[in-house]
Design a protein around this motif. Sequence first.
Motif, mmCIF file in Angstrom:
data_model
loop_
_atom_site.group_PDB
_atom_site.id
_atom_site.type_symbol
_atom_site.label_atom_id
_atom_site.label_comp_id
_atom_site.label_asym_id
_atom_site.label_seq_id
_atom_site.Cartn_x
_atom_site.Cartn_y
_atom_site.Cartn_z
ATOM 1 N N ASN A 274 48.438 0.090 136.241
ATOM 2 C CA ASN A 274 48.320 -0.150 137.682
ATOM 3 C C ASN A 274 47.029 0.488 138.175
ATOM 4 O OD1 ASN A 274 48.823 2.659 138.360
ATOM 5 N ND2 ASN A 274 50.985 2.268 137.959
ATOM 6 N N VAL A 275 46.843 0.510 139.467
ATOM 7 C CA VAL A 275 45.573 0.947 140.070
ATOM 8 C C VAL A 275 45.239 2.389 139.702
ATOM 9 C CG1 VAL A 275 46.655 1.781 142.221
ATOM 10 C CG2 VAL A 275 44.269 0.967 142.249
ATOM 11 N N ASP A 276 46.272 3.172 139.369
ATOM 12 C CA ASP A 276 46.050 4.607 139.158
ATOM 13 C C ASP A 276 45.635 4.971 137.747
ATOM 14 O OD1 ASP A 276 48.606 4.871 141.469
ATOM 15 O OD2 ASP A 276 46.633 5.779 141.752
ATOM 16 N N ARG B 102 43.575 -4.742 140.212
ATOM 17 C CA ARG B 102 42.577 -3.710 140.512
ATOM 18 C C ARG B 102 42.193 -2.919 139.251
ATOM 19 N NH1 ARG B 102 46.379 -1.141 145.051
ATOM 20 N NH2 ARG B 102 47.825 -1.582 143.337
ATOM 21 N N PHE C 42 42.169 8.460 147.591
ATOM 22 C CA PHE C 42 43.038 7.294 147.823
ATOM 23 C C PHE C 42 43.333 7.202 149.332
ATOM 24 C CE2 PHE C 42 46.091 4.145 147.659
ATOM 25 C CZ PHE C 42 46.792 3.989 146.476
ATOM 26 N N LEU D 72 55.013 9.204 142.389
ATOM 27 C CA LEU D 72 55.389 7.812 142.107
ATOM 28 C C LEU D 72 54.488 6.843 142.874
ATOM 29 C CD1 LEU D 72 59.308 7.715 142.003
ATOM 30 C CD2 LEU D 72 57.673 8.059 140.142
ATOM 31 N N ARG E 202 58.215 9.025 131.679
ATOM 32 C CA ARG E 202 57.617 8.090 132.636
ATOM 33 C C ARG E 202 56.105 8.293 132.534
ATOM 34 N NH1 ARG E 202 59.559 4.954 136.928
ATOM 35 N NH2 ARG E 202 61.615 5.282 136.042
ATOM 36 N N ILE E 203 55.384 7.269 132.160
ATOM 37 C CA ILE E 203 53.943 7.402 131.947
ATOM 38 C C ILE E 203 53.200 6.992 133.221
ATOM 39 C CG2 ILE E 203 52.046 6.920 130.357
ATOM 40 C CD1 ILE E 203 54.637 7.970 128.984
ATOM 41 N N MET E 204 52.530 7.957 133.814
ATOM 42 C CA MET E 204 51.833 7.709 135.074
ATOM 43 C C MET E 204 50.692 6.712 134.866
ATOM 44 S SD MET E 204 53.294 9.492 137.378
ATOM 45 C CE MET E 204 54.958 9.797 136.855
HETATM 46 C C1 SDX Z 1 50.882 2.901 143.507
HETATM 47 O O1 SDX Z 1 53.747 -0.256 145.923
HETATM 48 C C2 SDX Z 1 52.456 -0.273 145.848
HETATM 49 O O2 SDX Z 1 51.794 -1.256 146.157
HETATM 50 C C3 SDX Z 1 51.830 1.037 145.380
HETATM 51 C C4 SDX Z 1 50.350 0.994 145.035
HETATM 52 C C5 SDX Z 1 49.485 0.772 146.275
HETATM 53 O O3 SDX Z 1 48.350 0.303 146.121
HETATM 54 O O4 SDX Z 1 49.934 1.205 147.378
HETATM 55 O O5 SDX Z 1 50.109 -0.052 144.104
HETATM 56 C C6 SDX Z 1 49.891 2.327 144.444
HETATM 57 O O6 SDX Z 1 51.706 3.666 143.921
HETATM 58 C C7 SDX Z 1 50.875 2.428 142.077
HETATM 59 C C8 SDX Z 1 52.026 3.057 141.240
HETATM 60 C C9 SDX Z 1 51.622 4.480 140.873
HETATM 61 N N1 SDX Z 1 52.766 5.165 140.242
HETATM 62 C C10 SDX Z 1 52.794 5.420 138.932
HETATM 63 O O7 SDX Z 1 51.925 5.063 138.139
HETATM 64 C C11 SDX Z 1 54.012 6.212 138.498
HETATM 65 C C12 SDX Z 1 54.593 5.609 137.224
HETATM 66 N N2 SDX Z 1 55.168 4.297 137.572
HETATM 67 C C13 SDX Z 1 56.593 4.251 137.741
HETATM 68 O O8 SDX Z 1 57.179 5.406 138.238
HETATM 69 C C14 SDX Z 1 57.085 2.924 138.307
HETATM 70 O O9 SDX Z 1 56.510 1.913 137.587
HETATM 71 C C15 SDX Z 1 56.934 2.642 139.795
HETATM 72 C C16 SDX Z 1 57.463 3.746 140.634
HETATM 73 C C17 SDX Z 1 55.504 2.405 140.134
HETATM 74 C C18 SDX Z 1 57.723 1.364 140.112
HETATM 75 O O10 SDX Z 1 58.955 1.609 139.664
HETATM 76 P P1 SDX Z 1 60.263 0.738 140.012
HETATM 77 O O11 SDX Z 1 59.888 -0.608 140.499
HETATM 78 O O12 SDX Z 1 61.150 1.571 140.852
HETATM 79 O O13 SDX Z 1 60.839 0.529 138.568
HETATM 80 P P2 SDX Z 1 61.835 1.531 137.854
HETATM 81 O O14 SDX Z 1 61.378 2.946 138.025
HETATM 82 O O15 SDX Z 1 63.199 1.172 138.291
HETATM 83 O O16 SDX Z 1 61.582 1.140 136.327
HETATM 84 C C19 SDX Z 1 62.073 -0.113 135.819
HETATM 85 C C20 SDX Z 1 62.096 0.060 134.313
HETATM 86 C C21 SDX Z 1 62.827 1.331 133.902
HETATM 87 O O17 SDX Z 1 63.338 1.109 132.597
HETATM 88 P P3 SDX Z 1 64.911 1.268 132.385
HETATM 89 O O18 SDX Z 1 65.217 2.707 132.754
HETATM 90 O O19 SDX Z 1 65.539 0.254 133.329
HETATM 91 O O20 SDX Z 1 65.080 0.956 130.912
HETATM 92 O O21 SDX Z 1 60.767 0.212 133.806
HETATM 93 C C22 SDX Z 1 60.601 1.536 133.276
HETATM 94 C C23 SDX Z 1 61.751 2.380 133.803
HETATM 95 O O22 SDX Z 1 62.069 3.394 132.867
HETATM 96 N N3 SDX Z 1 59.348 2.057 133.795
HETATM 97 C C24 SDX Z 1 58.626 2.962 133.165
HETATM 98 C C25 SDX Z 1 57.502 3.152 133.993
HETATM 99 N N4 SDX Z 1 57.602 2.359 135.075
HETATM 100 C C26 SDX Z 1 58.769 1.697 134.956
HETATM 101 N N5 SDX Z 1 58.804 3.618 131.991
HETATM 102 C C27 SDX Z 1 57.831 4.484 131.642
HETATM 103 N N6 SDX Z 1 56.717 4.713 132.402
HETATM 104 C C28 SDX Z 1 56.528 4.066 133.559
HETATM 105 N N7 SDX Z 1 55.431 4.295 134.285
#
Ligand code: SDX
Length: 376
Positions: free
Chosen positions: A311-313, A271, A334, A222, A256-258
């Motif tokens: 996002n950045v990733d 970024r 990273f 995550l 969940r799409i990375m």
């Molecule tokens: C980094 O914090 C930072 O600054 C981190 C970072 C840094 O430089 O240090 O920016 C680096 O970690 C970037 C993030 C990398 N992670 C990913 O790409 C993993 C996929 N992303 C998600 O898991 C998610 O977006 C998070 C973890 C990044 C943030 O999630 P939140 O704020 O906890 O939001 P959430 O999981 O509660 O989602 C809110 C809604 C949900 O929908 P509902 O269930 O309410 O209908 O948005 C959806 C989620 O399902 N959602 C996604 C999604 N991200 C959010 N749905 C599908 N794919 C996704 N990636």
Amino acid sequence: MSTVGKAGLEDVVVSTSDICFIDGREGRLLYRGFDIDDLVEQSSFEEVVFLLWQGHLPTRKELDAHVKAIRATANRKLPPKMIAILRALPRKTTPMEVVRTGVSALSAFDPDAADNSRDASIRKAMRVTAQLPTLVAAWERIRRGKAPIAPNPKLSTAANFLYMMTGKKPTPLAEQTFDVALTLHADHEFNASTFAARVTAATLSDLHSAIVAAIGALKGPLHGGANEQVMLMVEKIGSPERAESFIKKALAEKARIMGFGHRVYRVEDPRAKHLRRLASELGQQVGDMSAVRILDTVGREVTAEKKIYPNVDLYSGAAYAAMGIPTDQFTPIFAMSRVAGWIAHVLEQHANNRLIRPRSEYTGPTRATYVPIEQR
Ligand code: SDX
């Protein structure tokens, strides 16, 4: 006692900091007040390290001294016994496990390990920041049954890492691309790994321990581990023609799409555009744009369907893959960059410290009666 905040400390402001500002609505990122777009265009990773630690851009004299120190073999080289430790690890040990284990072991060889003074911390900061690329590259060589390549003090941090990984000096485009990628990952306010570092530093624990805590947090998919997962998705999709059907199916299955979404950004991560440009430039140079084309299609579908943004990733792995870097080395890269930010936050925490110790709202049973085991 205040009421319980949103899950995951969402939107909870835990303290002030002068290091990094994120505007989640406008999609802006500043290091010590300087916009990331300006730093990408005009600065370098080594200068950004100075900026994060010292709080201002260096003069020419300061930069020359800083660059000499961060490139010095005395700071970059691993203690000889470290190589023996790495060789003792099972070859299947993942690079992020090696980074976590390696930084922990490096503290045992560091003469300033127990000294939390600013001067000692800056000396340790220089060593750990200079040693991390050497550690990552050494493991890449050892796990392939090859001897590690010694660092070259004539090369920049970016060029030296690519040289130690491959044995060949990188092209100017590869060096510039990698340098920009390091700048883009260097800090990001109170993200999970940085907050882990600050919580550890706030107990007055040492710099190495705070970095090891941060590495453990960054490893998760995550957080920093997402870039590796993105490229595994690209490999699974296989070709640009299959991208649309793949992602439509994944979205229908609520996967969940990375590489998408962010706790702070409500628009595209500032970024991402730079990393997409780097991945495209390198893809054109190596004659393979398939990863970028796949990610563009995935991005179009995910943003249209879920209103969440890259996002950045998302594109970083495509840039690294175009440089021949193995997928499981993306998160260690990273860490090689973010260590600069973690250190800036540890220095700031130690300079004006108070133990970080939040509360929980207890929801368990109260006044439970103890029942002897014979009666249970
Ligand atoms: C980094 O914090 C930072 O600054 C981190 C970072 C840094 O430089 O240090 O920016 C680096 O970690 C970037 C993030 C990398 N992670 C990913 O790409 C993993 C996929 N992303 C998600 O898991 C998610 O977006 C998070 C973890 C990044 C943030 O999630 P939140 O704020 O906890 O939001 P959430 O999981 O509660 O989602 C809110 C809604 C949900 O929908 P509902 O269930 O309410 O209908 O948005 C959806 C989620 O399902 N959602 C996604 C999604 N991200 C959010 N749905 C599908 N794919 C996704 N990636």
